[in-house]
Design a protein around this motif. Sequence first.
Motif, PDB file in Angstrom:
ATOM      1  N   ILE A  16      62.317  60.074  31.354  1.00  0.00           N
ATOM      2  CA  ILE A  16      61.668  59.904  32.667  1.00  0.00           C
ATOM      3  C   ILE A  16      60.877  58.591  32.713  1.00  0.00           C
ATOM      4  CG2 ILE A  16      59.833  60.853  34.150  1.00  0.00           C
ATOM      5  CD1 ILE A  16      61.002  63.638  33.590  1.00  0.00           C
ATOM      6  N   ALA A  17      60.179  58.245  31.617  1.00  0.00           N
ATOM      7  CA  ALA A  17      59.404  56.999  31.606  1.00  0.00           C
ATOM      8  C   ALA A  17      60.336  55.787  31.706  1.00  0.00           C
ATOM      9  CB  ALA A  17      58.553  56.908  30.345  1.00  0.00           C
ATOM     10  N   GLU A  36      69.296  52.965  24.902  1.00  0.00           N
ATOM     11  CA  GLU A  36      69.100  54.412  24.734  1.00  0.00           C
ATOM     12  C   GLU A  36      69.897  54.880  23.517  1.00  0.00           C
ATOM     13  OE1 GLU A  36      67.412  57.190  25.953  1.00  0.00           O
ATOM     14  OE2 GLU A  36      68.674  58.281  24.523  1.00  0.00           O
ATOM     15  N   GLN A  37      69.276  55.734  22.711  1.00  0.00           N
ATOM     16  CA  GLN A  37      69.940  56.181  21.477  1.00  0.00           C
ATOM     17  C   GLN A  37      71.103  57.146  21.740  1.00  0.00           C
ATOM     18  OE1 GLN A  37      67.056  58.160  19.000  1.00  0.00           O
ATOM     19  NE2 GLN A  37      66.846  59.908  20.356  1.00  0.00           N
ATOM     20  N   SER A  49      57.477  70.475  36.439  1.00  0.00           N
ATOM     21  CA  SER A  49      56.870  70.418  37.768  1.00  0.00           C
ATOM     22  C   SER A  49      56.006  69.165  37.880  1.00  0.00           C
ATOM     23  CB  SER A  49      56.057  71.676  38.050  1.00  0.00           C
ATOM     24  OG  SER A  49      55.146  71.911  37.018  1.00  0.00           O
ATOM     25  N   ARG A 113      65.276  69.439  34.988  1.00  0.00           N
ATOM     26  CA  ARG A 113      65.239  68.061  34.482  1.00  0.00           C
ATOM     27  C   ARG A 113      66.581  67.349  34.586  1.00  0.00           C
ATOM     28  NH1 ARG A 113      61.117  66.994  30.219  1.00  0.00           N
ATOM     29  NH2 ARG A 113      59.721  68.745  30.359  1.00  0.00           N
ATOM     30  N   LYS A 133      72.266  53.214  21.022  1.00  0.00           N
ATOM     31  CA  LYS A 133      71.436  52.179  20.403  1.00  0.00           C
ATOM     32  C   LYS A 133      70.141  52.812  19.903  1.00  0.00           C
ATOM     33  CE  LYS A 133      74.218  48.816  21.039  1.00  0.00           C
ATOM     34  NZ  LYS A 133      74.917  48.313  19.843  1.00  0.00           N
ATOM     35  N   LEU A 135      67.004  52.360  18.045  1.00  0.00           N
ATOM     36  CA  LEU A 135      66.155  51.271  17.545  1.00  0.00           C
ATOM     37  C   LEU A 135      65.617  51.635  16.167  1.00  0.00           C
ATOM     38  CD1 LEU A 135      64.564  48.563  18.443  1.00  0.00           C
ATOM     39  CD2 LEU A 135      62.625  50.151  18.565  1.00  0.00           C
ATOM     40  N   ASP A 306      55.317  59.161  26.992  1.00  0.00           N
ATOM     41  CA  ASP A 306      54.943  59.946  25.809  1.00  0.00           C
ATOM     42  C   ASP A 306      54.771  59.077  24.567  1.00  0.00           C
ATOM     43  OD1 ASP A 306      54.963  62.269  27.276  1.00  0.00           O
ATOM     44  OD2 ASP A 306      56.333  63.353  25.948  1.00  0.00           O
ATOM     45  N   ALA A 319      54.881  64.230  32.433  1.00  0.00           N
ATOM     46  CA  ALA A 319      55.958  63.433  33.033  1.00  0.00           C
ATOM     47  C   ALA A 319      55.420  62.641  34.228  1.00  0.00           C
ATOM     48  CB  ALA A 319      57.102  64.349  33.463  1.00  0.00           C
TER      49      ALA A 319
END
Length: 429
Positions: A16-17, A36-37, A49, A113, A133, A135, A306, A319
């Motif tokens: 979400i972030a 993104e992994q 919510s 979600r 990917k 990191l 997070d 979130a």
Amino acid sequence: MTPQKDIDIAIVGGGIAGLTLAIALHHRGVPFTLYEQAPAFGEIGAGVSFTPSAVQAMKCCHDGIYAAFEKVCTRNEWESKQKLWFDYHDGYNTPPGHSFPISNSLGQRGVHRAEFLDQLVNLIPQHVARFNKVLTSISDAANGKLVMEFLDGTTAEADAIIGCDGIKSRVRQELFPTSNPSYSHKYAYRGLIPMNKAIEAVGNENAQNACMYMGPGGHVLTFPVKSGTVMNVVAFHTSEEEWEDSERNVRTATRADALHDFAGYGEDVNKILQLMDDKLNVWAIFDLYDNPVPSFYQGRVCISGDAAHATSPHHGAGAGFCIEDSAILAALLSHESVNSPADIELAFAVFDECRRERGQWLVESSRFIGDCYEWRAEGVGSDFSKIENEINARNSIISDVDVVEMCQQAKGTLSRKCSSLTREISANM
Ligand SMILES: Cc1cc2nc3c(=O)[nH]c(=O)nc-3n(C[C@H](O)[C@H](O)[C@H](O)COP(=O)(O)OP(=O)(O)OC[C@H]3O[C@@H](n4cnc5c(N)ncnc54)[C@H](O)[C@@H]3O)c2cc1C
């Protein structure tokens, strides 16, 4: 929108972030690549919510995020409960004692979600994302760029990196190796129950509208998701024992385990748990309460969501705070004075100044309010009027804010820092 700045930002993580930040930057013409992994964007199929401030932040990032939310969110079913956050019930005593409602300007709005994320993905072009990917490290390159190394042996360069890689953030580990998540001594059984069965068990009012059942050392929350066809259940239990495997925060359990943890609870809690699947996932609740980060940035590397302020979920705002972070970061990075890697560092400093106190307050407050729901908070105990006061006071800090104003203030601070830097440079020439 066509990129309008000659800077190159890497976002690590597409939850979400990361996704809300990507959308906000894309629609402001700020160039970025998202790493993104996982092999694709995806989320677990549980409910989440959002608070009124989260919805404001969605609108600040990009109207499309708010439209996506409106498309998939489920409200309380009853007309009279449209402003209700949760009805708080005594889930323990028979007959149940006092109940009280907590309301806000938005009421309860839950999304599934995966459904929400599916909508968000459509708001950025596919070519900005690189999948698979993972990191593993960050270092400085001779040309002044930052180099990211990935598990598959590849590397990529960027002027700046924003770690949106969640509670176990690799980016945070690179910056602050001792700021590791710790176990809150609460875990949660999560489940989804078909609405017709939920209604049979607890009746229309409690199944179709958000409820929190409180008791000693446990609390169970329920709210409708998937257009009211499903009731989302999260049953929290406090345990003095350590979580056996800190690397894995999910383990399998059974319905019988849940019923054992809630032995002695009232009829409603029992009936809800009886409807959970026989095989269940249990989520350990970790957060950054014990080891908060000293800063949300270092040089041209920043952490958001997070990764920066992982919280227990008891305020239902983690979130939402991720999206607030994205709104502020997007306002700063799209600012007219941000045109070079050095400017990005200044923007990250302002982000830290604007966000750290609020983000870390949430982590602390969430622990406390979780204990209030379980009649174990110091000075509050099982006194329902004190619990109600604590919830209202703390929810107000979360929701009664003006996110547009927060973005303006952040931009104002950045403008002032840029001007004083320019004055310093001219004075030294
Ligand atoms: C039981 C529970 C209930 C909750 N309920 C609510 C609620 O009702 N309301 C609310 O607002 N919040 C709630 N939360 C909190 C909320 O889920 C989180 O705050 C939010 O999802 C965090 O989003 P994020 O993008 O920061 O991290 P994540 O969702 O964890 O996303 C991180 C992303 O980074 C990727 N990644 C990780 N490491 C790497 C790496 N090394 N390289 C590349 N990619 C990587 C991951 O694959 C993932 O896609 C709840 C949390 C829990 C546990």
